[in-house]
Design a protein around this motif. Structure first.
Motif, short mmCIF file in Angstrom:
data_model
loop_
_atom_site.label_atom_id
_atom_site.label_comp_id
_atom_site.label_asym_id
_atom_site.label_seq_id
_atom_site.Cartn_x
_atom_site.Cartn_y
_atom_site.Cartn_z
N SER A 1 1.13 -1.14 -0.05
CA SER A 1 0.15 0.11 0.15
C SER A 1 0.90 1.21 0.10
CB SER A 1 -1.09 -0.12 1.05
OG SER A 1 -1.64 1.18 1.27
N GLN A 2 1.90 1.24 0.92
CA GLN A 2 2.75 2.39 0.90
C GLN A 2 3.30 2.59 -0.58
OE1 GLN A 2 5.34 1.96 4.24
NE2 GLN A 2 4.02 2.68 5.74
N CYS A 3 3.97 1.62 -0.97
CA CYS A 3 4.66 1.64 -2.39
C CYS A 3 3.58 2.23 -3.49
CB CYS A 3 5.32 0.06 -2.48
SG CYS A 3 6.35 0.29 -3.92
N GLN A 4 2.44 1.63 -3.49
CA GLN A 4 1.51 2.11 -4.43
C GLN A 4 1.31 3.81 -4.28
OE1 GLN A 4 -1.66 -0.82 -3.69
NE2 GLN A 4 -2.11 -0.47 -5.59
N THR A 5 1.32 4.15 -3.15
CA THR A 5 0.75 5.47 -2.88
C THR A 5 2.14 6.33 -2.88
OG1 THR A 5 0.84 5.10 -0.56
CG2 THR A 5 -1.46 5.28 -1.88
N ARG A 6 3.12 5.81 -3.36
CA ARG A 6 4.41 6.41 -3.29
C ARG A 6 4.81 7.25 -2.12
NH1 ARG A 6 3.90 9.52 -9.39
NH2 ARG A 6 3.32 8.05 -10.40
N GLN A 7 4.70 6.55 -1.10
CA GLN A 7 5.17 7.07 0.13
C GLN A 7 6.49 6.54 0.49
OE1 GLN A 7 1.41 5.93 2.57
NE2 GLN A 7 2.22 7.62 3.75
N MET A 8 6.95 5.70 -0.26
CA MET A 8 8.28 5.36 -0.19
C MET A 8 9.21 6.12 -1.04
SD MET A 8 8.45 1.24 0.05
CE MET A 8 7.38 0.22 1.28
N GLN A 9 10.46 6.46 -0.54
CA GLN A 9 11.42 7.15 -1.41
C GLN A 9 12.16 6.18 -2.16
OE1 GLN A 9 13.52 9.47 1.45
NE2 GLN A 9 12.22 11.32 0.95
N ASN A 10 12.38 4.96 -1.50
CA ASN A 10 12.85 3.86 -2.39
C ASN A 10 12.02 2.52 -2.03
OD1 ASN A 10 14.31 2.29 -0.27
ND2 ASN A 10 15.96 3.65 -0.45
N ILE A 11 12.33 1.67 -2.93
CA ILE A 11 11.63 0.40 -2.93
C ILE A 11 12.29 -0.58 -1.98
CG2 ILE A 11 12.45 -0.79 -4.95
CD1 ILE A 11 9.44 -1.02 -5.76
N ASN A 12 13.41 -0.30 -1.49
CA ASN A 12 14.06 -1.50 -0.76
C ASN A 12 13.31 -2.26 0.20
OD1 ASN A 12 16.25 -1.12 -2.33
ND2 ASN A 12 17.55 0.08 -0.67
N PRO A 13 12.54 -1.54 1.26
CA PRO A 13 11.84 -2.24 2.31
C PRO A 13 10.97 -3.32 1.66
CG PRO A 13 11.82 0.08 2.65
CD PRO A 13 12.40 -0.20 1.40
N LEU A 14 10.19 -2.99 0.57
CA LEU A 14 9.25 -3.98 -0.13
C LEU A 14 10.19 -5.05 -0.67
CD1 LEU A 14 6.53 -4.84 -1.01
CD2 LEU A 14 6.87 -3.21 -2.96
N THR A 15 11.02 -4.90 -1.29
CA THR A 15 12.03 -5.70 -1.83
C THR A 15 12.67 -6.66 -0.95
OG1 THR A 15 12.89 -3.96 -3.29
CG2 THR A 15 14.19 -6.20 -3.28
N MET A 16 12.94 -6.15 0.22
CA MET A 16 13.42 -6.94 1.33
C MET A 16 12.38 -8.01 1.75
SD MET A 16 15.90 -4.61 3.34
CE MET A 16 16.22 -5.64 4.44
N CYS A 17 11.03 -7.78 2.02
CA CYS A 17 10.18 -8.09 2.76
C CYS A 17 9.78 -9.43 1.67
CB CYS A 17 8.87 -7.41 2.98
SG CYS A 17 7.92 -8.08 3.99
N LEU A 18 9.55 -8.70 0.57
CA LEU A 18 9.12 -9.91 -0.50
C LEU A 18 10.22 -10.87 -0.52
CD1 LEU A 18 8.15 -7.62 -3.35
CD2 LEU A 18 6.44 -9.14 -2.14
N ASN A 19 11.47 -10.52 -0.68
CA ASN A 19 12.56 -11.57 -0.69
C ASN A 19 12.64 -12.42 0.42
OD1 ASN A 19 15.07 -12.62 -1.87
ND2 ASN A 19 16.00 -11.72 0.02
N GLY A 20 12.12 -12.04 1.78
CA GLY A 20 12.27 -12.49 2.84
C GLY A 20 11.19 -13.70 2.68
N VAL A 21 10.01 -13.40 2.41
CA VAL A 21 8.84 -14.36 2.47
C VAL A 21 9.02 -15.61 1.39
CG1 VAL A 21 6.37 -14.74 2.33
CG2 VAL A 21 7.49 -12.68 3.65
N ILE A 22 9.61 -14.92 0.21
CA ILE A 22 9.36 -15.82 -0.89
C ILE A 22 10.90 -17.04 -0.77
CG2 ILE A 22 9.91 -16.18 -3.58
CD1 ILE A 22 8.48 -13.27 -3.66
N ASP A 23 11.80 -16.27 -0.35
CA ASP A 23 12.91 -17.09 -0.11
C ASP A 23 12.85 -18.05 0.94
OD1 ASP A 23 15.57 -17.44 -1.07
OD2 ASP A 23 16.60 -16.57 0.70
N ALA A 24 12.32 -17.56 1.88
CA ALA A 24 11.91 -18.51 3.05
C ALA A 24 10.95 -19.45 2.61
CB ALA A 24 11.38 -17.73 4.36
#
Length: 1922
Positions: free
Chosen positions: A1446-1469
């Motif tokens: 949601s934050q990424c969609q509404t451009r509240q993030m200055q960069n996308i790293n947190p989403l990347t890490m979270c996706l990576n953490g879940v998918i990788d795990a």
């Protein structure tokens, strides 16, 4: 065999002995031992420091010392016979030793070092005394030094003043108390006021003379000069210097210094100077060539001066440097010193620089001369040479002294002034000529001209002379003499004195007879002479008298002229004069008797003059040794009687008074004359002599008894007689018996008139006469004393009755008692005491009362007795009482005729004793005096208590006198000087040996007297409870054992009187509080009080109520002791506050003491304010506020409140509470109080204040919305072990942490508060051994608050900064999770056995409250199964993913790293075994079969897994839009891994497996919000993101306790490291649900964030670093996630989802197709949820959004106790950005991009912080939806703030734009979540209502909510009820 020692009794240990043998006594070197027995080289005895332990020790280890033994036998006492000063030194140094070390500990370095030096000095001096080689004088000197140092040290260390007599300590038992008092006062005054010296000596030492042009020898002359009188006032100190400016005789250093002696204090003033004149010896001109002339002249060189006053004020340690000035004109040389003093600079100038004395007969000052030119064109260079020539014509050798420091010379040469015919020398010379050489000697002055030519000859041109004695035998008169200068030839021989002695020598003599000669000589020479001699006189009359035999006819005239002769002449020839007088008397007593008598009187009175006082010994010696007038006594008595008889008639009394003044010496002559006569005649005419004396005294008595009628002359004569009469006693004693003299004196003094008012001056003299009588030798004899005492007492009584001359009375009384030693039981002394008691006791008591009751002048904190005589009178009273025996007391008590008189006497003496006990009675270091006084008081009280019992009990009972007695006894016991516990061991031992413990004696007396009272005890209940309680609090076991039973007696009598003992209880409780807060009482007292009283009341009928009272008082003591101990700490800490809370509650609940309760409320309030706990301070003040009503009842002045009405006080309190709530940011509570007080103002029509209150209320609303609030952490603390204070012992509390305080900081703070505590490292409940341990154990861990009411938190549209208040306020319940494995742990899959133990804690009061911590009232522990744990973990992770997307969609993030890490953490795990581990654990057949009850939960887990996959897929689509180019490979890898994951889950297509669950996004359903402000977009289409407020820094993720997949963790870490914007992922750790499924904090049943994050801009880099608190890593212990504390998200995840695509704003990604780039903006929030499936009808491209239900409750585990609520759609807020629904079609309603901008201000949930931030969200309004769908319904309107403007935001119903997501590989539409609607409320609620009141929301068009489950228990006390 052990034999008792006979002589070896005392010794000092010279080597330490360990005492390792059986019965050995361990000894330290320096210990003193007392020896009892000896046996074969061993002694048995004990060390004096510890007499209770006896043992044996080798005799060789002990050096024996002499000692005397008292009480031989079992209780013998050994006293060393060494010098008492040595004994004192030893004991004092021992005491100092321990205190000296304490100085070091207390960091008093200065005193530490000074004392160290003094101790070393004392040790050195002690050695000197012990060696014993000192002379008597030196020994005295050493002792003086020792005692001075001992006194100094004692004073510095605050020890007692030691009374001393001749340097030895005085035993107060051996001297009278008045003498003791005098010794103490003398030492005290000596200490306070340094004695001013009456005469001073000035020591001068010449070091060197520094000058640029030396090279000649110098003479330096020092003298003292009085600039006021312009004359020198001393002799000269003369010193010769060599060419280098150093003293000429270096081998004789005594010549370089001198002492000017006997300078009076008056001479130490500014205008006395040391003058230094410097004469050079050399050539006439300073610049002449060396070979010009060989003759040496004395020439002026320079002068220096120094003021004596400057010398005294300056630093005298350093050498003084004086500037030397030269004379500009030599003619001014004689007064150069005056010019320098007057600073006449023109007459001298500066040259170079530096700085004498003696005394004898004739002083000659060579003043000046007037000479003619003598035929020369220029003036002469005159040198004067002086000789002393005796009558034979020989020159006297060595009788001219230039000054001290130089030996006398035979001739004197003056200095030479260049070309000066009027030279001034002013040189003072001393001529110590023997008396026998004086007659016929003369002084000759020769004048020479000194040539400057090469030969340098001195030519004689004249001379003068002066004879030293005139022809009649008189010496040269003092003064200036102008001598004639007789001219002579150069070669005239002056050796033949006869040639010139006949010539006139002085112009003064010429004046009369030889005018011719006078005219002939114009030249003159002036000298000044001054004679100092005892054998030579310049007075002719004196000579005539001394030579009376040569001129008998002149005797009468000579005697008459004697009075006119200068006194100094008479005293010089005193012996000769007296011989002359008595010679004349012997010659013709008839004719000259009266004249000689008068002359004698004149001489005697002359010696009374202070000027000649020191000649009295000369007269005494004369009387004793030289006087020979054996017959003179008759004439002297006759003339004296004649004068006395004439007194009454005489008109003029002056002469008679002179006679009376001289009576002492007249009697001395009479007595000596009579003794000489007796010796010569063998005692003839004895009777006749006695008769003469008797008659003389009869005349005296007659004259004394006369009263002055009108004229004061007679009384003056009486006064003169009385003042000199006592001096006669000692003379009379030489001839008469003591009793005779005493009777004579008694008769004489008894004849004085008794009227007191006649003449005050005479009264004072009478008293002085009595005083001198008492001080005289006569009075010291007991026989004479008994005769004189009545007269003395009679006069004293008269004066004391009138309160006159008190100082004198005190002195006389002191002297009277000084003679009566203690314990002198001689009959005479006992009789004397009888007389004194009868005469003075009563008046003495009255006098003391009178003096002490006088108002003291201001600033009288100084000792009373320094301004008046209280101290002396007190000492006299004590002396008298100490002397009184049983017989005296009995006589005294029998002497009272009525009970009234006895009563008055007893009241008076008790009052006086109370005064004597006052601390200010004696200075604080007078312990010796106080102890003596107390000993006397207690002895007297013991005597008098009998009288009290006999006379004032039963029917004669007198309350006042008994009360006075008890009051005296109590203050006696409470005296500071009797509290032996505070003394050093040695001092305590001394006091106990001498007096015992006087407190116990008095305590026993109180008990005995109390028992005697019987039923009269009721009069003293409850009045005496407080005083007796104070006595029992003294830490003396015996005293406590005696006094505590009195309370039982009081309870018993009170029970008999009123059937209860409420009075006793109330008084006990009141007094306990005040006494214990003063530091009295201890734990032992509590136990003793409890045990003694419980034992006492065992058999009483009222036992139960008694036990209850004792228990209450004991419990109060526990709390008071704890409170006192806590308050001793420095800064405010939790312990102080907790203790105060405990005490305050005790007063309210158990004692119902409202006043004490309110006092402690205010003490607690002050503590909170000091510690800046403003919220707690407000809650505390509310306690008092609740006790008050809005009424007009008047209230008294109390604490800091003035007298006012109840309404005014309540208003004042309300305002103070609101202010504190405001400062504590607890604005919601403040608002409620504002409303309450506003109602009051409104009811009184006080609109002015009402307006202010409404404005204040409004300001509080603004603060809620605008200001940042930090959410505190909560910690559970267990205090285990018996060493904790009572109020903490074995209890657990939950504490509200300070701002920014994390677990480690909190733990450290607690360990600082309890420095002896041991921190427990586990969270398990401790066992019984820990509870009972004699130690302190602390168990601390963080807990999660569970808000009682979830309503506000679940409501949509409520901004986070409002919600944040409800998350952490009014919290009763807290939770703590602990993961553990049950059964065997499967190494392959740990989730199978991973359980969670969930502990819920319930408090006695909600937090925050009146304290930062409250006790845990109840704890519940439940266990969550592995399956429930897994469900909760997945729910948390899904929620986190949604938030980030949601934050990424509404451009509240200055960069996308947190989403990347979270996706990576879940998918990788998941790929590496994460979610698949759940499948293995719970989806296998065995598990399903063995756990049939878990069917629903397994289904729920599966749903969550599928939902996660769905969210991940959508997340990847969003990620693809925003992923930067360099992260593309990672994105591709994620996509690939996602398909592996899907396949591992067995998912091919979502639609095939399960209908899409509704997806809940944190910010609720799509909403459209239009702002009137224009779109805030930058030209390139990127968002403009305002800077966030400093406090809104988001928290980072928690650590997880165990890793689900280490690989996943590693990858996440790698991403962290490689991230471009490292700041965004700086502290990211794998979140509990990303990398861990075993996390302690992933195990929450309601782990769904109601609004984990709302629209928020990411802070700029610089901002982020400011907030270390949120940034810091959290404790290893994670806080469990819950509905209140959702799983925190990374900082950069805090942005709302940015729009995936934007038609108007093309993205830079080249890989995206055009349609993808043109995708419409996504909604700002979305939501995924499972549960009852809602219908999703995508018809004709229209999206129907069904309502979003909360998470179904049936999936919750049975362990849950609170309702498991869905992440309730975020509360609607007028400040939230617009939110839009997702549409399934990628093309429908595509908008070319109508962009509007809306500001968003919201709170986010970080770890304990509520952050507020304002940011812009860009939104696309899209085309309006023609169909009025529920999701598009307007959500109400409310004030909004757009981009900083305050215009209301207009909201319109909009249709959400179509939205599509492309599956990357399949390139087909992904099934989207359906139903994104959100419940709508009809209207925004007013904020806040009663903060906890429920608000109902309206659900439109089938919008549903599931029941949130059972409501938790209501808050016992809501803010609205405050």
């Amino acid at each position: 065999m052990w034999i008792p020692t006979e002589h070896e009794k005392y010794g000092v240990v010279i080597a330490s002995f360990r005492g390792t043998v059986p019965y050995g006594l361990s000894l330290e070197i320096g210990d003193t031992v007392q020896i009892l027995e000896k046996c074969d080289g061993w002694y048995r005895g004990f060390a004096l420091k510890n007499p209770n332990i006896k043992g044996i020790f080798p005799s060789s280890y002990v050096h024996l010392k002499n000692a005397c033994v008292k009480n031989k036998g079992q209780f013998e006492m050994v006293i060393p016979t060494e010098d008492s000063v040595i004994t004192e030194m030893t004991s004092t140094l021992r005491d100092w030793g321990t205190m000296w070390k304490q100085l070091y500990v207390r960091n008093e370095g200065d005193l530490f070092h000074r004392l160290w030096h003094i101790m070393n000095e004392i040790l050195d001096l002690r050695r000197q005394v012990l060696v014993g080689h000192l002379t008597h004088d030196r020994m005295k000197d050493v002792k003086r030094h020792i005692t001075a140092r001992l006194d100094w040290g004692n004073e510095q260390l605050g020890l007692d003043l030691v009374p001393r007599k001749e340097y030895a300590m005085v035993d107060p038992e051996d001297i009278s108390i008045t003498e003791l008092y005098r010794l103490m006062e003398h030492r005290h005054r000596k200490k306070d006021t340094p004695v001013q010296a009456s005469s001073h000596h000035l020591f001068v030492q010449m070091k060197s003379l520094m000058c640029s042009n030396l090279g000649e020898e110098l003479e330096v002359i020092f003298s003292l000069f009085d600039s006021k009188e312009n004359r020198p006032i001393s002799e000269r100190f003369f010193l010769r210097l060599n060419r280098n400016g150093l003293p000429k005789a270096p081998d004789k250093p005594e010549r370089h210094c001198s002492l000017f002696v006997d300078l009076g204090s008056s001479e130490l003033r500014k205008d006395i100077y040391i003058t230094v004149h410097i004469i050079r010896i050399g050539r006439m001109g300073a610049g002449e060539k060396k070979n010009a002339c060989s003759v040496q002249y004395r020439r002026p060189f320079g002068c220096a001066v120094l003021s004596i006053a400057d010398l005294l004020t300056g630093e005298t340690k350093d050498d003084l440097i004086l500037k030397v000035y030269m004379c500009n004109t030599e003619s001014e040389w004689y007064q150069i010193h005056e010019n320098i003093i007057k600073k006449l600079n023109a007459r001298y100038n500066l040259t170079g620089s530096n700085a004498g004395e003696m005394r004898n007969d004739l002083y000659i000052t060579i003043e000046r001369g007037e000479f003619e030119k003598g035929g020369k064109s220029v003036a002469r260079n005159v040198e004067v040479t002086m000789f002393i020539v005796e009558s034979s014509g020989q020159t006297l050798k060595d009788f001219i002294s230039f000054g001290s420091g130089e030996p006398p010379a035979s001739e004197y040469h003056s200095f030479v002034l260049y070309h000066n015919n009027s030279p001034r020398w002013s040189e003072l010379l001393k001529l110590p000529i023997p008396v026998d050489k004086f007659r016929g000697a003369h002084i000759r002055f020769e004048f020479r001209h000194c040539s400057t030519k090469e030969k340098g000859e001195k030519k004689l041109f004249g001379f003068s002379f002066v004879p030293l004695m005139q022809e009649d035998g008189r010496t040269l008169p003092d003064g200036t003499h102008e001598l004639i200068v007789h001219k002579c030839e150069e070669n005239t021989n002056l050796q033949d004195t006869t040639r010139y002695l006949k010539l006139p020598f002085s112009k003064g003599i010429l004046l009369g007879n030889n005018n011719q000669a006078m005219k002939a000589t114009k030249e003159s020479f002036w000298i000044t002479s001054f004679l100092c001699s005892t054998k030579l006189t310049q007075n002719g009359d004196m000579l005539d008298l001394l030579k009376w035999r040569t001129h008998p006819d002149k005797i009468t005239g000579c005697l008459s002229k004697l009075k006119e002769i200068d006194g100094s002449e008479i005293v010089k020839f005193l012996q000769d004069t007296l011989d002359t007088l008595f010679g004349i008397l012997d010659e013709n007593s008839q004719k000259y008797g009266s004249k000689v008598f008068d002359s004698l009187v004149h001489i005697i009175n002359l010696l009374q003059d202070s000027k000649f006082h020191h000649f009295k010994p000369v007269m005494d010696t004369y009387i004793e040794s030289h006087f020979a007038g054996a017959l003179a006594y008759r004439d002297l008595i006759k003339v004296l009687k004649w004068y006395v008889d004439r007194i009454t008639e005489a008109e003029r009394q002056e002469h008679i008074q002179e006679v009376l003044k001289a009576q002492e010496y007249i009697f001395k002559y009479i007595v000596q004359s009579r003794r000489l006569f007796s010796l010569a005649t063998g005692g003839q005419n004895e009777e006749e002599f006695r008769c003469c004396i008797q008659e003389l005294l009869m005349s005296v008595r007659f004259f004394l008894s006369q009263e002055s009628k009108g004229s004061g002359a007679l009384s003056q004569s009486q006064a003169v007689f009385l003042s000199s009469f006592p001096a006669v006693y000692s003379e009379l004693l030489k001839l008469f018996d003591v009793r005779e003299v005493a009777n004579l004196v008694q008769d004489t003094l008894g004849s004085l008139p008794t009227i007191v008012h006649v003449d005050d001056a005479l009264q004072a003299v009478k008293l002085q006469c009595i005083g001198k009588t008492v001080e005289s030798q006569l009075y010291t004899n007991p026989d004479s004393r008994y005769i004189l005492l009545p007269v003395v007492l009679h006069h004293l009584h008269m004066h004391l009755q009138e309160q006159k001359d008190l100082i004198m009375c005190a002195r006389i009384l002191s002297n009277v008692f000084c003679l009566i030693k203690k314990n002198s039981s001689e009959k005479s002394v006992l009789e004397e005491i009888d007389v004194i008691v009868a005469s003075l006791l009563d008046i003495l008591l009255r006098t003391i009362l009178e003096i002490t009751s006088r108002p003291q002048p201001s600033g009288s904190t100084m000792r009373l007795q320094f301004q008046d005589v209280t101290g002396e009178f007190v000492a006299c009273l004590l002396s008298l009482l100490r002397q009184m025996t049983d017989r005296h007391y009995q006589q005294l008590l029998d002497s009272f005729n009525t009970k009234e008189e006895l009563r008055d006497f007893l009241l008076q003496i008790f009052t006086v004793f109370r005064i004597l006990i006052r601390p200010e009675m004696f200075p604080k270091d007078w312990t010796v005096m106080r102890l003596v006084a107390n000993n006397v008081i207690i002895t007297t009280v013991l005597y008098l208590s009998d009288a009290l019992r006999k006379n004032f009990l039963n029917e004669n009972f007198d309350y006042k006198i008994w009360d006075s007695y008890f009051y005296l006894a109590v203050i006696f016991i409470n005296q500071l000087c009797l509290q032996l516990e505070m003394f050093t061991p040695s001092k305590k031992k001394k006091v106990l040996e001498k007096y015992g413990d006087m407190r116990v004696t008095m305590g026993c007396e109180i008990f005995s007297m109390w028992q005697n009272l019987g039923e009269h005890k009721l009069h003293f209940i409850p009045a005496l409870i407080g005083p007796f309680l104070e006595v029992t609090l003294i830490p003396q076991p015996d005293l406590r054992n005696v006094m505590i039973p009195i309370f039982h007696d009081m309870m018993d009598w009170e029970q008999r009187r009123s059937g209860n003992f409420k009075q006793v209880e109330a008084k006990l409780i009141d007094k306990l509080d005040s006494l214990m807060s003063e530091g009295k009482g201890d734990e032992t007292y509590r136990e003793l009080f409890n045990s003694i009283l419980l034992k006492k009341i065992e058999r009483e009928t009222w036992r139960e109520s008694g036990v209850s009272l004792i228990a209450t008082v004991t419990r109060l003591m526990e709390r008071l002791l704890d409170y006192r101990d806590c308050m001793k700490m420095g800064e405010v800490d939790g312990k102080k506050i907790g203790c105060t809370v405990s005490l305050l509650n005790f007063y309210k609940t158990e004692l119902n003491k409202e006043e004490m309760y309110i006092r402690y409320i205010h003490k607690l309030y002050d503590l909170h304010v000091k510690a800046q706990n403003f919220t707690e301070a407000a809650y505390t003040l509310l306690l008092y506020d609740e006790l008050l009503e809005w009424s007009d009842r008047p209230l008294r002045e109390f604490l800091t409140y003035p007298m006012q009405t109840e309404w005014q006080r309540k208003e004042h309190l309300h305002l103070a509470i609101i202010q504190n709530f405001d400062r504590g940011k607890c604005w919601e509570n403040g608002i409620i109080l504002c409303r309450k007080i506003a109602e009051q103002y409104e009811s009184y029509y006080d609109y002015r204040n009402l307006s202010k209150m409404r404005m204040m209320e409004a300001s509080l609303y603004d603060k809620i919305m605008d200001q940042q609030r930090l959410e505190p952490e909560f910690f559970r603390v267990g205090f285990y072990g018996k060493k904790f204070p009572f109020f903490l012992r074995n209890k657990e509390f939950v504490c509200r942490g300070h701002d920014y305080e994390r677990l480690e900081a909190f733990q450290q703070r607690m360990l600082n508060e309890f420095p002896h505590a041991i921190a427990m490292q586990h969270a398990n409940q401790p066992d019984e051994t820990i509870f009972q341990a004699e130690a302190q154990y602390l168990q601390i861990y963080a807990v999660t608050p569970i808000p009682e009411s979830q309503e506000v938190l679940q409501r949509e549209g409520v901004p986070d900064n409002i919600k944040s208040f409800y998350k952490v306020n009014h919290i009763w319940k807290f939770r703590y999770d602990r993961p553990f494995h049950k059964g065997t742990k499967d190494k392959e899959n740990e989730f199978k056995s991973l359980w969670v133990e969930r502990t819920s804690l319930y408090l006695v009061q909600s937090l925050p409250g009146i304290s930062r911590w409250f006790e845990v009232e109840k704890r519940e522990v439940v266990e969550m199964s592995p399956l429930e744990n897994a469900i909760e973990v997945l729910e948390n992770k899904n929620q986190q993913l949604k938030t980030l997307i949601s934050q990424c969609q509404t451009r509240q993030m200055q960069n996308i790293n947190p989403l990347t890490m979270c996706l990576n953490g879940v998918i990788d795990a998941a790929v590496n075994g994460g979610v698949s581990r759940y499948q293995e654990a719970f989806f296998v057949k065995e598990y399903i079969l063995s756990h049939p009850e878990d069917g629903e939960k397994i289904a729920r887990l599966r749903e969550l897994m599928l939902e996660q996959a769905q969210i991940l897929e959508f997340g990847l689509a969003v990620h693809e839009k925003f992923v930067p180019q360099d992260m593309r490979p990672l994105h591709k890898k994620l996509v690939d891994q996602f398909f592996v994951m899907k396949s591992s889950l067995g998912i091919q297509e979502f639609s095939a497996c399960i209908q899409a669950s509704p997806v809940h996004f944190p910010n609720g359903s799509p909403r459209v919000c239009r702002n009137s402000a224009p779109a805030s977009m930058s030209p390139d289409g990127t968002r403009v993101i305002p800077r966030r407020s400093p406090l809104s820094y988001p928290a980072v993720n928690r650590y997880s306790s165990s890793s689900l997949s280490s690989q996943a963790s590693a990858e996440v870490s790698n991403i962290t490291g490689q991230s471009e914007s490292s700041d965004e992922v700086f502290n990211m750790q794998p979140s509990p649900s990303t990398s861990s499924l075993s996390s302690t904090h992933s195990a929450s049943p309601n782990v769904t964030s109601s609004a984990p994050s709302s629209a928020r801009a990411s802070p700029l880099l610089s901002d982020k670093h400011k907030h270390s608190r949120e940034n810091s890593c959290l404790s290893p212990r994670e806080r469990p996630c819950s509905a209140i504390y959702p799983t925190p998200v990374e900082p950069s995840q805090r942005l709302l989802f940015n729009h995936i695509g934007d038609g108007a704003l093309p993205r830079s990604d080249p890989n995206l197709s055009a349609p993808e780039k043109a995708v419409n903006p996504t909604p700002s929030s979305w939501s995924l949820d499972s549960g009852k499936e809602a219908k999703n009808m995508a018809d004709g491209g229209k999206l129907i959004s069904p309502p979003v239900p909360p998470r179904p409750t049936q999936t919750a585990s049975p362990a849950r106790h609170t309702a498991s609520v869905s992440p309730s759609p975020a509360g609607r807020s007028p400040l939230k950005g617009s939110v839009q629904s997702f549409t399934p079609s990628p093309v429908e309603y595509h908008s070319p991009g109508l962009i509007s901008n809306s500001p968003v201000l919201s709170g986010s949930y970080s770890s304990g912080i509520s952050s507020l931030s304002r940011c812009s969200t860009s939104e696309t309004s899209g085309f309006e939806n023609q169909v009025n769908e529920p999701s598009a319904a307007p959500l109400g309107s409310g004030p909004g703030y757009g981009g900083g403007s305050e215009e209301p935001v207009r909201k319109e119903s909009k249709t959400p734009p179509p939205y599509s997501v492309y599956e990357r590989t399949l390139r087909r539409p992904v099934p989207l979540p359906h139903s994104l609607s959100i419940p709508v409320t009809a209207e925004p609620p007013a904020l806040p209502p009663k903060p906890l009141a429920a608000r109902s929301g309206h659900l439109e068009n089938g919008t549903r909510r599931t029941d949130p489950g059972p409501r938790p228990r209501p808050l016992p006390r809501k803010v609205s009820q405050l």
